[in-house]
Design a protein around this motif. Structure first.
Motif, PDB file in Angstrom:
ATOM      1  N   GLU A   1      34.123  50.511  56.138  1.00  0.00           N
ATOM      2  CA  GLU A   1      34.460  50.325  57.550  1.00  0.00           C
ATOM      3  C   GLU A   1      33.941  48.992  58.070  1.00  0.00           C
ATOM      4  N   ILE A   2      34.712  48.422  58.993  1.00  0.00           N
ATOM      5  CA  ILE A   2      34.308  47.198  59.687  1.00  0.00           C
ATOM      6  C   ILE A   2      33.813  47.579  61.076  1.00  0.00           C
ATOM      7  N   GLY A   3      32.691  47.010  61.479  1.00  0.00           N
ATOM      8  CA  GLY A   3      32.080  47.375  62.743  1.00  0.00           C
ATOM      9  C   GLY A   3      33.017  47.267  63.927  1.00  0.00           C
ATOM     10  N   GLU A   4      33.794  46.182  63.994  1.00  0.00           N
ATOM     11  CA  GLU A   4      34.688  45.960  65.131  1.00  0.00           C
ATOM     12  C   GLU A   4      35.814  46.987  65.210  1.00  0.00           C
ATOM     13  N   LEU A   5      36.088  47.670  64.085  1.00  0.00           N
ATOM     14  CA  LEU A   5      37.209  48.609  64.046  1.00  0.00           C
ATOM     15  C   LEU A   5      36.766  50.077  64.030  1.00  0.00           C
ATOM     16  N   ARG A   6      35.484  50.322  63.869  1.00  0.00           N
ATOM     17  CA  ARG A   6      34.991  51.670  63.592  1.00  0.00           C
ATOM     18  C   ARG A   6      35.341  52.674  64.697  1.00  0.00           C
ATOM     19  N   HIS A   7      35.309  52.224  65.940  1.00  0.00           N
ATOM     20  CA  HIS A   7      35.511  53.138  67.067  1.00  0.00           C
ATOM     21  C   HIS A   7      36.973  53.300  67.459  1.00  0.00           C
ATOM     22  N   LEU A   8      37.872  52.573  66.812  1.00  0.00           N
ATOM     23  CA  LEU A   8      39.273  52.550  67.242  1.00  0.00           C
ATOM     24  C   LEU A   8      40.066  53.720  66.658  1.00  0.00           C
ATOM     25  N   GLU A   9      40.991  54.233  67.467  1.00  0.00           N
ATOM     26  CA  GLU A   9      41.856  55.316  67.008  1.00  0.00           C
ATOM     27  C   GLU A   9      42.897  54.774  66.036  1.00  0.00           C
ATOM     28  N   ARG A  10      43.091  55.480  64.947  1.00  0.00           N
ATOM     29  CA  ARG A  10      44.114  55.099  63.967  1.00  0.00           C
ATOM     30  C   ARG A  10      45.411  55.828  64.267  1.00  0.00           C
ATOM     31  N   PRO A  11      46.528  55.266  63.748  1.00  0.00           N
ATOM     32  CA  PRO A  11      46.641  54.124  62.840  1.00  0.00           C
ATOM     33  C   PRO A  11      46.389  52.798  63.552  1.00  0.00           C
ATOM     34  N   LEU A  12      46.008  51.796  62.740  1.00  0.00           N
ATOM     35  CA  LEU A  12      45.741  50.464  63.266  1.00  0.00           C
ATOM     36  C   LEU A  12      46.892  49.529  62.899  1.00  0.00           C
ATOM     37  N   ILE A  13      47.522  48.964  63.923  1.00  0.00           N
ATOM     38  CA  ILE A  13      48.556  47.940  63.731  1.00  0.00           C
ATOM     39  C   ILE A  13      47.886  46.607  64.008  1.00  0.00           C
ATOM     40  N   GLY A  14      47.795  45.741  62.999  1.00  0.00           N
ATOM     41  CA  GLY A  14      46.961  44.553  63.121  1.00  0.00           C
ATOM     42  C   GLY A  14      47.700  43.238  63.033  1.00  0.00           C
ATOM     43  N   PHE A  15      47.248  42.293  63.830  1.00  0.00           N
ATOM     44  CA  PHE A  15      47.688  40.900  63.727  1.00  0.00           C
ATOM     45  C   PHE A  15      46.448  40.037  63.564  1.00  0.00           C
ATOM     46  N   VAL A  16      46.500  39.065  62.647  1.00  0.00           N
ATOM     47  CA  VAL A  16      45.408  38.117  62.467  1.00  0.00           C
ATOM     48  C   VAL A  16      45.969  36.706  62.601  1.00  0.00           C
ATOM     49  N   GLY A  17      45.405  35.937  63.516  1.00  0.00           N
ATOM     50  CA  GLY A  17      45.868  34.572  63.723  1.00  0.00           C
ATOM     51  C   GLY A  17      45.627  34.146  65.157  1.00  0.00           C
ATOM     52  N   ALA A  18      46.024  32.921  65.465  1.00  0.00           N
ATOM     53  CA  ALA A  18      45.844  32.399  66.818  1.00  0.00           C
ATOM     54  C   ALA A  18      46.828  33.064  67.778  1.00  0.00           C
ATOM     55  N   ILE A  19      46.337  33.484  68.929  1.00  0.00           N
ATOM     56  CA  ILE A  19      47.199  34.022  69.976  1.00  0.00           C
ATOM     57  C   ILE A  19      47.553  32.847  70.873  1.00  0.00           C
ATOM     58  N   THR A  20      48.770  32.324  70.694  1.00  0.00           N
ATOM     59  CA  THR A  20      49.159  31.081  71.349  1.00  0.00           C
ATOM     60  C   THR A  20      50.626  31.145  71.759  1.00  0.00           C
ATOM     61  N   SER A  21      51.243  29.984  71.969  1.00  0.00           N
ATOM     62  CA  SER A  21      52.570  29.923  72.584  1.00  0.00           C
ATOM     63  C   SER A  21      53.671  30.542  71.734  1.00  0.00           C
ATOM     64  N   TRP A  22      53.435  30.746  70.437  1.00  0.00           N
ATOM     65  CA  TRP A  22      54.500  31.299  69.606  1.00  0.00           C
ATOM     66  C   TRP A  22      54.364  32.812  69.372  1.00  0.00           C
ATOM     67  N   ILE A  23      53.454  33.443  70.078  1.00  0.00           N
ATOM     68  CA  ILE A  23      53.291  34.895  69.976  1.00  0.00           C
ATOM     69  C   ILE A  23      54.088  35.578  71.084  1.00  0.00           C
ATOM     70  N   ASP A  24      54.842  36.620  70.709  1.00  0.00           N
ATOM     71  CA  ASP A  24      55.677  37.361  71.656  1.00  0.00           C
ATOM     72  C   ASP A  24      54.828  38.427  72.359  1.00  0.00           C
TER      73      ASP A  24
END
Length: 409
Positions: free
Chosen positions: A213-236
């Protein structure tokens, strides 16, 4: 016999060698070059960041060795740019660069060195080219940078002129996507070559410790839909809100830095306050594979702005290397892999595909993902680039010799 002994790489702004929050093409390529000496020139980080990160006050170029890579840092980074000092420090930095490279690589460095530049910082690439006047140069077009929002018409005209000259003076020009390749082919068909991005495949293959388990994710309800990257002008962001609203259970997890000035404030605030959305902030690139393997579905929520359509996202290759379920909007770069990943045209189709990925991700799709990117390594990309430059250098030898003679006189 190989012509190239050294590759001088200008880093993409704003990613100096030590930045561990984002991956980028130029640093990945620098690590991948084989049989040559890589020299990495740190891009300017600016006064504020130099102050925050406690840069030393330097008045001359310096370097350190990181394995096989010679990492070079420019002077005057800790000098503020106000009161006209920005132009002064830029000019003096560039005036020193040629002598510095000569001190590192030797007096005749141009005969066996490739200058490798990118469109990720057109002005710095142009200034570096002008300062070093190389015989061999590769220009890697990584995005449709001139289509980025927020560029004034005056600045765009200047950058367009720089961009055109960079292409004209290059030995080889490469583009990461079909969109960019076709665009540049209209004006420079003889130079442009298609060279998609790459991936460090082994880093993203499943390991036993990725189940921890990762600390930042431990408390979150699953399923987990994840995005990794910069949140910038090309994100919808509208798509992300629809996904969050449609979740009866589970969490949408956004991992990465937020470029506040590049995203609509109202949509972003609605996302950050949504009960089914979590923003972790940036994480070290060393932790990214672990995060990806913790997610149930990997999401690439790109919009269809011109600079987004032209891209070839590194994250797509990293996602595919994991073998995890991948759902992407219909970027041209993603459509190439639609027999391996789920690609949706509109918001409703994306929502349906997300549910499908959660319910049914056949094992054969995981294998298709891995097979599709198995040979798309950074090492193969770097090797191909050098081969193209070497071949062009042989055919251009008389012209470059003449150019060198003119420079000496």
């Amino acid at each position: 016999m190989s012509v190239i002994k050294n590759v001088i790489v200008l880093g993409m702004h704003p990613y100096p060698w030590h930045d561990d929050k984002m991956s980028d093409t130029m640093r990945s390529m620098t690590r991948a070059f084989s049989g040559v000496r890589p020299v990495f020139i740190n891009p300017s980080v600016g006064f504020k960041r130099a102050l925050t990160e406690k840069y030393a006050l330097r008045f001359a170029w310096s370097f350190v060795e990181d394995g096989a890579v010679l990492v070079c840092t420019r002077p005057f980074e800790k000098v503020p740019s106000s009161f006209g000092l920005g132009n002064v420090k830029s000019r003096r930095t560039l005036q020193q660069l040629n002598a510095f490279i000569q001190s590192v690589l030797g007096e005749g460095w141009r005969k066996n060195s490739l200058l490798y530049l990118s469109s990720g910082g057109i002005a710095q690439s142009y200034e570096t080219m002008k300062a070093l006047t190389p015989l061999l140069m590769a220009f890697d077009i990584l995005d449709d940078n001139l289509a980025f929002p927020g560029i004034s018409s005056r600045e765009k005209a200047m950058l367009d002129a720089f961009f055109t000259e960079l292409i004209s003076r290059s030995t080889v020009v490469t583009a990461v996507s079909d969109h960019l390749f076709e665009k540049i082919s209209k004006s420079h068909p003889e130079k442009i070559k298609l060279l998609p991005n790459g991936v460090d495949v082994d880093r993203y293959v499943h390991r036993d410790d990725f189940t921890e388990e990762i600390g930042e994710l431990r408390h979150l309800e699953r399923p987990l839909i994840g995005f990794v990257g910069a949140i910038t002008s090309w994100i919808d962001l509208e798509l992300l809100l629809k996904i969050a609203d449609g979740l009866s259970r589970g969490t949408l997890v956004m991992v990465g830095p937020v470029i506040q000035e590049a995203v609509p404030r109202d949509l972003f605030e609605r996302l950050t306050s949504h009960p089914r959305v979590t923003f972790t902030g940036p994480v070290s690139t060393q932790r990214v594979p672990h995060f990806l393997h913790q997610f149930d579905v990997l999401l690439l929520p790109r919009n269809y702005a011109p600079h987004s359509l032209a891209s070839d996202p590194l994250k797509l290759y990293e996602y595919m290397a994991t073998g995890k379920p991948v759902v992407s909007t219909a970027l041209p770069s993603a459509l190439r892999f639609q027999d391996a990943i789920y690609v949706g045209q509109g918001h409703e189709e994306i929502l349906a595909l997300l549910q499908k990925a959660l319910d049914d991700w056949p094992r054969e799709r995981s294998q298709k993902c891995r097979d599709a990117i198995a040979t798309m390594t950074w090492e193969n990309r770097a090797k191909k680039l050098l081969e193209w430059v070497e071949a062009s250098a042989v055919s251009l030898a008389p012209a470059t010799t003449a150019a060198s003679a003119r420079r000496l006189h």
